[in-house]
Design a protein around this motif. Structure first.
Motif, mmCIF file in Angstrom:
data_model
loop_
_atom_site.group_PDB
_atom_site.id
_atom_site.type_symbol
_atom_site.label_atom_id
_atom_site.label_comp_id
_atom_site.label_asym_id
_atom_site.label_seq_id
_atom_site.Cartn_x
_atom_site.Cartn_y
_atom_site.Cartn_z
ATOM 1 N N ASP A 1 -12.354 7.549 -6.382
ATOM 2 C CA ASP A 1 -11.683 8.848 -6.323
ATOM 3 C C ASP A 1 -10.342 8.702 -5.622
ATOM 4 O O ASP A 1 -10.279 8.418 -4.423
ATOM 5 C CB ASP A 1 -12.570 9.851 -5.578
ATOM 6 C CG ASP A 1 -12.053 11.271 -5.638
ATOM 7 O OD1 ASP A 1 -10.823 11.454 -5.480
ATOM 8 O OD2 ASP A 1 -12.847 12.190 -5.844
ATOM 9 N N VAL B 1 -14.632 13.824 -0.434
ATOM 10 C CA VAL B 1 -15.490 13.089 -1.375
ATOM 11 C C VAL B 1 -16.929 13.062 -0.882
ATOM 12 O O VAL B 1 -17.871 13.264 -1.661
ATOM 13 C CB VAL B 1 -14.950 11.654 -1.573
ATOM 14 C CG1 VAL B 1 -15.959 10.794 -2.322
ATOM 15 C CG2 VAL B 1 -13.636 11.691 -2.340
ATOM 16 N N ALA C 1 -18.526 16.358 -1.536
ATOM 17 C CA ALA C 1 -18.782 16.526 -2.974
ATOM 18 C C ALA C 1 -20.026 15.753 -3.400
ATOM 19 O O ALA C 1 -20.867 16.261 -4.160
ATOM 20 C CB ALA C 1 -17.568 16.060 -3.776
ATOM 21 N N THR D 1 -14.227 19.520 -5.531
ATOM 22 C CA THR D 1 -13.442 18.351 -5.953
ATOM 23 C C THR D 1 -12.010 18.700 -6.382
ATOM 24 O O THR D 1 -11.260 17.816 -6.792
ATOM 25 C CB THR D 1 -14.144 17.605 -7.101
ATOM 26 O OG1 THR D 1 -14.397 18.520 -8.188
ATOM 27 C CG2 THR D 1 -15.462 17.011 -6.628
#
Length: 697
Positions: free
Chosen positions: A294, A302, A305, A543
């Motif tokens: 990512d 992250v 998420a 995100t």
């Protein structure tokens, strides 16, 4: 002149430089079926465009033989813009509907031969309303929208009017009117449309598919024209789109698909991740690449998420992507609980002011909510704080008066074959329609100035990426962007629904209104599948943030109101241990999963639908069909009185539970999952009257 020898090798290497190992594997995979499972922020658009450029550069396919399709005009415009600096001119990047319209218009004279039918653009509701009025169905605007959505879902799912009732029953789908009545409306609408020689957007897919399937000469010409296909956001493909794609392919396998099943958020419209998840079953020799690095979000965002989607139930193997943050550390996500919605909105506006003062551009900040009705409070709070904002889904950029005037002036100037540096010429033209050297102090004049400045910045971008960019080329770019609704960035905080935010990203994101009944939305309760889609929608929201992420909820709607709301179930386990609301959250988790047993065999009930019905799936239903019909009639009447969709009163699942359990009093009624104090107060007496009326017969 085509590249040869070492120049070709160097060009191919240039296209791969800067890609990570997984992106590179996808970009240089051989022709044939390729499936890219791309997590949020992993550079899927970069991967797609570099793959197309690599195939073209390697001589596997000519640029004009490439057809890339995605789901929004904006995304298609971005694909075209990214391909241009890579030296790919002529590749088609369109939405499914835009591609189908272009093909249908081209082949229409050959397969139909008479006047081409007009496309319905803004008046589908009018036609549906006329059909509804003819059949005695409700014609209130909100009801018409729900009925229209049902017709669109059926057509996207390749379900005709005759098969609609059975399909609704098979899927336990909540519908705004009895399924048989909607089927008749669907039939009447299609007949009226055909009589008027009109096409709706769904017809573009269906008719184009029929042309390719039924006319071999047309199919052969098309397949000779296009040899390579790329499908973005493949997790959102509908059966109608998949069938069109199959017709395009015609048995060939030069297909690249890119998607993320964790971001499937359009199931209500017929979308399904199944084609993505079953791609290797259809193409056993397919190359599969997983993108999990990512590059968008900080490791803190992250990690959150991953925890959000990791709690999902029944995740198929193809969706188990675990994002790995590649950016430097950032601030931890913020969680905040407020007494009421007005206080929440004011606090969000205050925090946005802090970010603006710290140098974060307004265009890099977004406030995201579940339903559009939530925007009003934030519009007011931002206005009071003097913070500019844009409501995504509001007035379109290219429809604004000053933008239309600017484009007209630019076209006139371009027709005169002007000479000079592009940005200087654009500034000179726009000065004549209101672009001053210094911005106005604020208000509507500042908004107009910002829109004109965005046109200048677009000219700067074109000049930086295109050698010898002319004013004529710039105007053509503007026209193409206007057609694709791909506007330039305008300074202002974005207000948008979670659905509208898909595919976008900002430095700072505020996820607001995270309370039970809003996220997950009230009518999703009662269906495990619907709840999981709400979780995926929350994941999409998380995100979108690159660095700053704030999550908040309010305990009451209005100041001084009862503080009886609970934060969203999706937040449980996410709050830091020392957060003031964390202790309360642990206490509240227990009621979320009641320990219920089947009223027939005594087995433990785990699924939401089993708990609602009070029996396990193995035990036979004991439903009173006549009572269910009466309950649905009552619901339709109440929905009309309240001017709300029928499912807001009670979902189909709740009515089925009532018709099975036949509660005799309020105690038995509230024992049914989904009927709380509010529902009991508003509808309890009516429901019991309907049930008792049945008993008295």
């Amino acid at each position: 002149m085509p590249l040869v020898g070492s120049a070709l090798a160097n060009r191919r290497q240039d296209l791969l430089d800067g890609l990570d190992p997984e992106q590179r594997a996808a970009a240089c995979a051989p022709r044939g079926p390729v499936c890219v499972l791309a997590g949020a922020g992993t550079g899927k658009t970069r991967t797609i465009t570099h793959r197309i450029a690599y195939l073209v550069c390697s001589g596997h396919v000519a640029a004009g033989q490439v057809l890339a399709v995605t789901f929004t005009a904006r995304a298609a415009g971005e694909l075209r813009a990214r391909l241009r600096p890579l030296g790919v001119e002529g590749a088609q990047a369109r939405t499914f509907h835009a591609a189908a319209l272009r093909q249908l218009r081209y082949f229409w004279p050959r397969v139909v031969g008479d006047r081409q039918w007009d496309l319905i653009e803004g008046n589908k509701l009018r036609l549906v309303g006329q059909a509804a009025n003819k059949l005695g169905l409700p014609t209130e605007l909100e009801v018409l929208r729900d009925l229209t959505s049902e017709i669109e879902w059926a057509k996207a799912s390749l379900i005709g009017p005759d098969d609609y009732p059975a399909a609704v029953a098979r899927r336990s789908r909540d519908v705004p009117e009895p399924a048989e009545r909607i089927a008749e409306l669907y039939r009447t609408y299609e007949r009226a449309k055909s009589d008027a020689q009109l096409l709706d957007f769904d017809d573009l897919l269906l008719h184009t598919t029929a042309v390719l399937e039924e006319h071999s000469a047309v199919a052969e010409e098309f397949r000779d024209r296009y040899r390579c296909f790329v499908v973005d956001e493949y997790q959102d493909v509908t059966p109608a789109q998949q069938r069109l794609l199959d017709a395009w392919l015609g048995g060939r396998d030069d297909l690249t698909v890119v998607g993320d099943a964790n971001q499937t958020i359009y199931s209500f419209g017929g979308a399904s991740p199944r084609p993505l998840l079953e791609f290797t079953r259809r193409f056993p020799d397919a190359t599969v690449v997983r993108l999990e690095r990512d590059y968008r979000s900080t490791p803190q965002v992250v990690a959150l998420a991953n925890r959000v989607i990791g709690a999902a139930r029944g995740r198929p193997a193809g969706s188990r992507l675990n994002l790995v943050g590649q950016r430097p550390d950032g601030p931890p996500p913020r969680f905040a609980e407020y007494d009421d919605e007005a206080t929440e909105a004011a606090a969000v506006a205050a925090r946005i002011r802090e970010l603006l003062d710290a140098g974060v551009p307004a265009s890099e900040i977004a406030v995201l909510y579940r339903v559009n009705a939530q925007s009003e409070g934030y519009e007011q709070a931002l206005s009071e704080a003097g913070i500019p904002y844009l409501v995504r889904g509001g007035e379109r950029f290219f429809a604004r008066r000053e933008v239309r005037q600017a484009m007209a002036a630019l076209r006139t100037a371009a027709a005169g074959e002007p000479q000079g540096e592009l940005v200087t010429m654009v500034r000179r033209v726009l000065a004549g329609v209101g672009l001053t050297e210094q911005p106005p102090s604020g208000g509507a004049a500042k908004e107009r100035w910002d829109a004109l400045l965005a046109l200048v910045e677009l000219a700067e971008e074109l000049a930086a990426t295109t050698d010898g960019a002319t004013l004529g080329r710039y105007v053509a770019e503007l026209d193409q962007r206007a057609s694709a609704q791909h506007p330039p960035t305008v300074e202002g905080v974005t207000l948008a629904s979670l659905h509208a935010a898909k595919g976008l990203e900002w430095d700072a994101v505020f996820l607001v209104g995270l309370a039970e009944g809003t996220l997950p939305i009230l009518h999703a309760d009662g269906s495990d599948e619907a709840i999981e889609e709400e979780r995926r929608l929350f994941y999409v929201g998380v995100t979108r943030a690159r660095e700053h992420l704030s999550l908040s909820w309010a305990l009451a709607r209005n100041p001084g109101g009862r503080r009886n709301r609970r934060r969203s179930r999706f937040l449980y386990g996410l709050l830091p241990e020392d957060h003031p609301a964390a202790r309360v959250g642990r206490q509240q988790q227990k009621p979320m999963e009641p320990k219920a047993r089947c009223r027939i065999c005594g087995a433990a009930l785990l699924a939401t639908m089993e708990i609602k019905l009070g029996r396990c799936g193995k035990c036979p239903a004991d439903i009173d069909e006549d009572l269910l019909a009466r309950l649905k009639e009552w619901r339709v009447e109440r929905a009309r009185e309240l001017n709300v969709p029928a499912f807001v009163v009670f979902t189909d699942a709740t009515l089925v539970a009532i018709a099975e359990q036949r509660p005799a009093d309020t105690t038995a009624l509230v024992a049914i999952s989904g009927i709380g104090a509010t529902k009991l107060e508003r509808f309890g007496a009516d429901v019991l009257a309907v049930v008792n009326q049945r008993h008295e017969r």
